[in-house]
Structure formats: C-alpha cells, structure tokens
Design an enzyme around this catalytic site. Structure first.
Site, PDB file in Angstrom:
ATOM      1  N   SER A  37      -8.921  -0.599   6.456  1.00 53.74           N
ATOM      2  CA  SER A  37      -8.789  -1.661   7.457  1.00 53.74           C
ATOM      3  C   SER A  37      -7.399  -1.664   8.049  1.00 53.74           C
ATOM      4  O   SER A  37      -7.112  -2.402   8.965  1.00 53.74           O
ATOM      5  CB  SER A  37      -9.079  -3.016   6.830  1.00 53.74           C
ATOM      6  OG  SER A  37      -8.043  -3.358   5.939  1.00 53.74           O
ATOM      7  N   GLU A  74      -9.266 -14.601  -4.654  1.00 54.81           N
ATOM      8  CA  GLU A  74     -10.310 -13.979  -3.834  1.00 54.81           C
ATOM      9  C   GLU A  74     -10.898 -14.993  -2.854  1.00 54.81           C
ATOM     10  O   GLU A  74     -11.059 -16.157  -3.203  1.00 54.81           O
ATOM     11  CB  GLU A  74     -11.415 -13.480  -4.790  1.00 54.81           C
ATOM     12  CG  GLU A  74     -12.491 -12.671  -4.122  1.00 54.81           C
ATOM     13  CD  GLU A  74     -13.448 -12.066  -5.146  1.00 54.81           C
ATOM     14  OE1 GLU A  74     -13.986 -12.812  -5.989  1.00 54.81           O
ATOM     15  OE2 GLU A  74     -13.676 -10.845  -5.090  1.00 54.81           O
ATOM     16  N   LYS A 124       0.806  -1.227   0.000  1.00 56.77           N
ATOM     17  CA  LYS A 124       0.000   0.000   0.000  1.00 56.77           C
ATOM     18  C   LYS A 124       0.837   1.273   0.000  1.00 56.77           C
ATOM     19  O   LYS A 124       0.358   2.326  -0.435  1.00 56.77           O
ATOM     20  CB  LYS A 124      -0.913   0.003   1.229  1.00 56.77           C
ATOM     21  CG  LYS A 124      -1.991  -1.058   1.198  1.00 56.77           C
ATOM     22  CD  LYS A 124      -3.178  -0.618   0.357  1.00 56.77           C
ATOM     23  CE  LYS A 124      -4.375  -1.557   0.524  1.00 56.77           C
ATOM     24  NZ  LYS A 124      -5.512  -1.118  -0.306  1.00 56.77           N
ATOM     25  N   GLY A 156     -10.557  -4.304  -3.385  1.00 56.54           N
ATOM     26  CA  GLY A 156     -11.127  -3.179  -4.120  1.00 56.54           C
ATOM     27  C   GLY A 156     -10.592  -3.071  -5.544  1.00 56.54           C
ATOM     28  O   GLY A 156     -11.160  -2.377  -6.374  1.00 56.54           O
ATOM     29  N   GLY A 157      -9.481  -3.745  -5.793  1.00 52.90           N
ATOM     30  CA  GLY A 157      -8.968  -3.815  -7.165  1.00 52.90           C
ATOM     31  C   GLY A 157      -7.842  -2.850  -7.498  1.00 52.90           C
ATOM     32  O   GLY A 157      -7.371  -2.830  -8.634  1.00 52.90           O
ATOM     33  N   ALA A 182     -15.945 -13.445   0.147  1.00 56.76           N
ATOM     34  CA  ALA A 182     -15.985 -12.042  -0.301  1.00 56.76           C
ATOM     35  C   ALA A 182     -15.733 -12.037  -1.801  1.00 56.76           C
ATOM     36  O   ALA A 182     -14.882 -11.341  -2.306  1.00 56.76           O
ATOM     37  CB  ALA A 182     -14.929 -11.207   0.428  1.00 56.76           C
TER      38      ALA A 182
END
Lengths: 330, 330
Positions: free
Chosen positions: B85, B211, B60, B187-188, B215
C-alpha cells in the site's frame, strides 16, 4: 568607592550554563533530525534542532523557565506578567504553574487560536489587548500595577536570553561539526542566546538570522548600525513581528554574521517541506530557517559556500492545521 | 541422514541483532518523544518511538534494508519486487537504490498519493494493480516472471521481521523502564519483530497489538487460535488492511499478550492529538497506538492497570495534509 565592572552584554556563556543547570530537569532535550532528501535539495548537510518538540511547542519555555526559577520567593509570590503573541505566554504560564504562582498574559486579539489555547491549558490568565505593541504593553503594565506581579519581557531580558542560549549547548554537543546556525529573528532573544553560547564554544561558527521581508527590522538595523523599528509589519510569520530591544541589539550587532530575508511564499514552501518530508508540524516562524537555506540569496552568496554543515533551529510548531492547509492551497 | 533443527519462529534475538549491525549505518535512530499533556490525558507515562522520522517516513525501511542487504550479489542483480500500500514499497525502493539495483512495485490504485510519490522519489518503478490483495499479488508475480527479480514480501519474511525488530533494541535502550509496548498490527511483521526482541531482552514486558475494528483479523485470529482472514476490510488506516501470514501468526499467537481494537474516529482523534500536542505528522496506522492507550477498553481493563510506562510505536507519518484536514473536519 568600588567600581563595578560593566557587563557588555545581557548574557554570556556562564549565565547560559547556569541557566542550563537551573532548567535542565524541566525542559526536553530536543532531538536533531536530518533528511537526505532535504540535504539533496539544499546541497548541504542540514541538522534540524526541533524546538517544536519543546514543552509548550516552542523554544520559549527555556527562557521563561529560567526567568521564573531565577526569581526569589518574595518576587515570585505575586506572580508574573507578560505580553506576547502566544509562545512566550504559554511558556511563561507553564513555568509559573511549575512554581505554583499566577501568570497574567496580555494577548493581542489576532494571536493564533492554538497559542491562546496553550496559555489556557497551562493555567495562564488571558487579558485581551489590541494588536499593536503599544496596546499590548499598556495592558500589561495596567495588570502589573493591579497585581504587583513581575513583568517578564518576551526577549529583552538577560534571564530570557540565557535560557534560549541553552539550545546551543545541546546542539553543539549533538552535532559538533556545525559550520553555521540559522536562527529566526524577531525581538532577538533566541538568536542572542544562541549566538553568545555558540561563538563561545566555537568562535569560528557563523550565525545567520532569518527574517521575513515584511518585518525586516533586523536587516535594516544591521545595515544602519542602530536599532530601526518599522511603522508596521506584514508577514505570515506571527512570531516574527517584534523589534530588537536595547539588550538584544548589541548582541545581534556584534555576533550575528548576516541577515537573510525571505518572502512569505518561501516560508510557506518550507512549512510544506517540513510537513511532507520531516513529518513535523512547524509554524511559519519556525520554518523560516529552512526557507533561508533554500533561498537564492543564501545559495548564490559566495560567503556561505563553505557552510557545509548547517544547523537550523525549528523554533516552534504551534500552527492551526486549518491555517496550514489554507496556506498550502493558496 | 542429518536431522535439521527446525526453527520455531522466523526470527529471533540473534537474527535481530545481526539485522541491526547490517542496517545501523543506513537507518535513523529515531527519537523518543514524551508529553506531560498526553501523560495527564492517559494517566500513564507514554513514550513515543517516532518511526515517522525513519527514512521514507515509516518503520518499513528497517526491514526492507535488512532484506535487500541480506541478498547475495547474484540474487540482488536482477532487482527486487513487491506489492504494497505504499510504505514498504517506498522503503524497498530506497533500499534498492542504496544497493544500486532496480525495485519493481505493484501499487494498488487507492494507495495514498504521498506514499506513491515516495516510491517515485526513491526511484522505484510503479506498476499499478487493482485494490484487492489477489490483484496485487498477481501483478507482482507477473513482474517476477518477466524480470527474474526477487520477491520481498512486505511482512511474511524472516529478514523483514528481523529488521523491524531492531526498533526494540533502540527503544529498550532509550527507555529501559517500559512495562509494555503498544504496536499497530496489520500483517504482523512489525509486531513480530518488536515482540521477539523485547521479550528476549525483558521477558516481563507486555506486548499489545492495536487494530482497527474494521480490519480486526488479528483479534479474531487470537480468539480462534488460528489465522482468520476477512472477506473485506473497512478502515481509515490504509496501512492496516493486510492479514497475518504463516510466519507472523505463530509469533503473534505466542508473544502478543492481547489485541485492542479501536474505531476509526478514535484513530482520527489520536492523529489530531499527535499533530496538536506532539507536533508530529502521523498517518492513521501510526496513530492507532495512541488511540488504543486512550480507549476505554484499555483504560478499564484491570489487566493493564499496572502498565505505568507505556511505549507507543508511531509507525509512520505519510499522510496527505488535505486528507488529514478533511478527516479532522468530519
């Protein structure tokens, strides 16, 4: 009569470079990690050489691979034997499998489960011994007689020392600006190879040993100027309970600048930091270098103030998760 | 009247290369690990891109750093806001600290402890929200109004997508021979950047999303040909509970070859293999790529038989040790 030149040490930069050529296509060139968080905590720039990512989960594969590949075909045919707390055993099993020869391993009953599983995963034949070094050696020599295989000592062997020294060839290429390297010390195979290679490449670099208080034979040996062994050892670091040998001692005496001893609780705290910040699984023996750089005896010693760029060898990652978690909770 | 060219996707190879120039001196170039044991288990050659070793313990930071450094001074002055999160939150906090601006983070009450600690370690200001996406978004927009800070969405943002795409620039330089890359999908943002860059460099490369069954909005969306959201999600992978956004969906629709869904128990088994064999701490979301490559739905699908060299993105390593141990014991 020809006078042979007596080599002063069991390995040197040429034998280490030869070892590197021999094993280079079989080993992992392990990455060097760094963390600004750990730099801030330690007040230095730390460079972690991740031998936990080496094949078998520890640096030991370098030496074992070099030793097994150094044997001539006749020697190799009957296989290899050793006694080990685990990492050398797994490494030797893997090296023997590469060469297609058997590996017989005398393993003490208290060896960590994950290390014994590694031996089995790589096809080594486990022969259980009692936990004392005497029992381990006598079981190994019995196997030796029965099989005719070659004994490969975990550390007191020039081929092993040369293999471990290949770490320095990689590390000083990856981080040329190192002022010092902190290395776990047990029997001395790792630090001998690392010190011989590093000081040959950069004579100004300093080599520090890190040792548990409960198995401080190297610190005592350095202080006494001769090999000291202990009646018993007590430390969480299962890989650091061996004593210096006659081939590693002269290197430790002449090339290791100092020994830092740390308590088990400092080792466990270092394991926690490795897990939480570096995201790396490190066994107690592997975490001791980080424990040393964070210790007050290192921080407050003016001799080491100018060691700004510090290499730390994370020597191995074979630790059962449950054992790790239990040690954190204590 | 001038007709503006409408860009089809929120990022492309140029925006990703620009992102790489912008963030390159701040990020870690993460290593690629491999393991013969895991190759043997999977029947392929696996190459693990270790974003768990990225700053903040997850990929991230690439996107957050690109977004924060893309702001002009006036925009940046009042700080940045997000809801997350945890991993995007910590990454944004770190990026904001680098730029010397505040970061306000709406964190759901059920976020993992280690992720919230990362936010605090990097100086982010935590504002707690309920666990629903609605609550997270409404808390974030309240902060937005009060502070005048810039909202940086965790994934539905071209700057974020471009930052995540820099992984492919590194990975395809490190391992040019990859046949496919398996990428966790939530979220992609990650997979959009990775797919756009990788297919631009090598149009033949295939991109697979991994995945959790609990979810599986991406799998459902691909099947339906439009964004599907779910009334609720249930998975151990706390980082994979978000839904596709209007900027990520077109990329996923057009550039992701397939979605593999796996059960939580497969994710946990993959975490165990990462710990025991790779010696790497991996959070559930990070381990899903390994779970996918070992799943029967991947193994038995003839479409993927010729994917011999498989890149797997280990997206993050932020997992509390106690939680890891508990999940292994179940």
């Amino acid at each position: 009569m020809e006078v042979k030149e007596v080599k002063k040490y069991a390995a040197d930069i040429s034998s280490i470079k030869e070892a590197h050529k021999r094993i280079n296509s079989y080993i992992h060139k392990t990455p060097v990690l760094s963390s600004e968080s750990l730099n801030a905590i330690s007040g230095r720039s730390l460079f972690f050489k991740c031998e936990c990512f080496q094949k078998g989960g520890a640096f030991k594969f370098r030496g074992a691979c070099n030793a097994v590949l150094s044997l001539d075909d006749d020697q190799a045919a009957k296989g290899v034997v050793t006694h080990s707390s685990g990492n050398h055993a797994a490494a030797l099993s893997l090296a023997a499998r590469l060469r297609g020869i058997p590996a017989y391993i005398a393993v003490p009953k208290n060896a960590p489960k994950c290390k014994v599983e590694n031996v089995m995963r790589y096809g080594g034949q486990v022969i259980w011994s009692e936990v004392t070094m005497q029992s381990r050696e006598s079981v190994a020599s019995k196997v030796l007689q029965e099989t005719g295989a070659v004994l490969l000592h975990p550390y007191n062997d020039g081929r092993i020392i040369s293999g471990q020294g290949t770490i320095s060839l990689e590390l000083l290429e990856q981080v040329p600006q190192l002022d010092c390297i902190i290395v776990p010390i047990s029997g001395g195979g790792l630090i001998s190879g690392v010190a011989l290679a590093a000081k040959s490449i950069n004579p100004a670099i300093r080599i520090l040993a890190a040792e548990p208080v409960g198995a401080n034979d190297a610190a005592q040996s350095k202080a006494a100027g001769r090999i000291i062994t202990l009646p018993e050892t007590s430390t969480v670091a299962d890989g650091l309970r061996a004593f210096l040998g006659d081939l590693t001692w002269p290197v430790v005496r002449d090339f290791v600048d100092d020994v830092i001893t740390v308590e088990d609780k400092q080792i466990i705290e270092a394991m926690r930091l490795c897990y939480e910040i570096l995201k790396v699984a490190i066994e107690p023996s592997g975490a001791i270098g980080l424990a040393a750089v964070l210790s007050n005896s290192f921080r407050n010693n003016p001799t080491w103030q100018d060691c700004k760029n510090v290499g730390i060898i994370l020597s191995g990652g074979n630790v059962d998760l449950g054992v790790l978690w239990d040690s954190f909770r204590k």
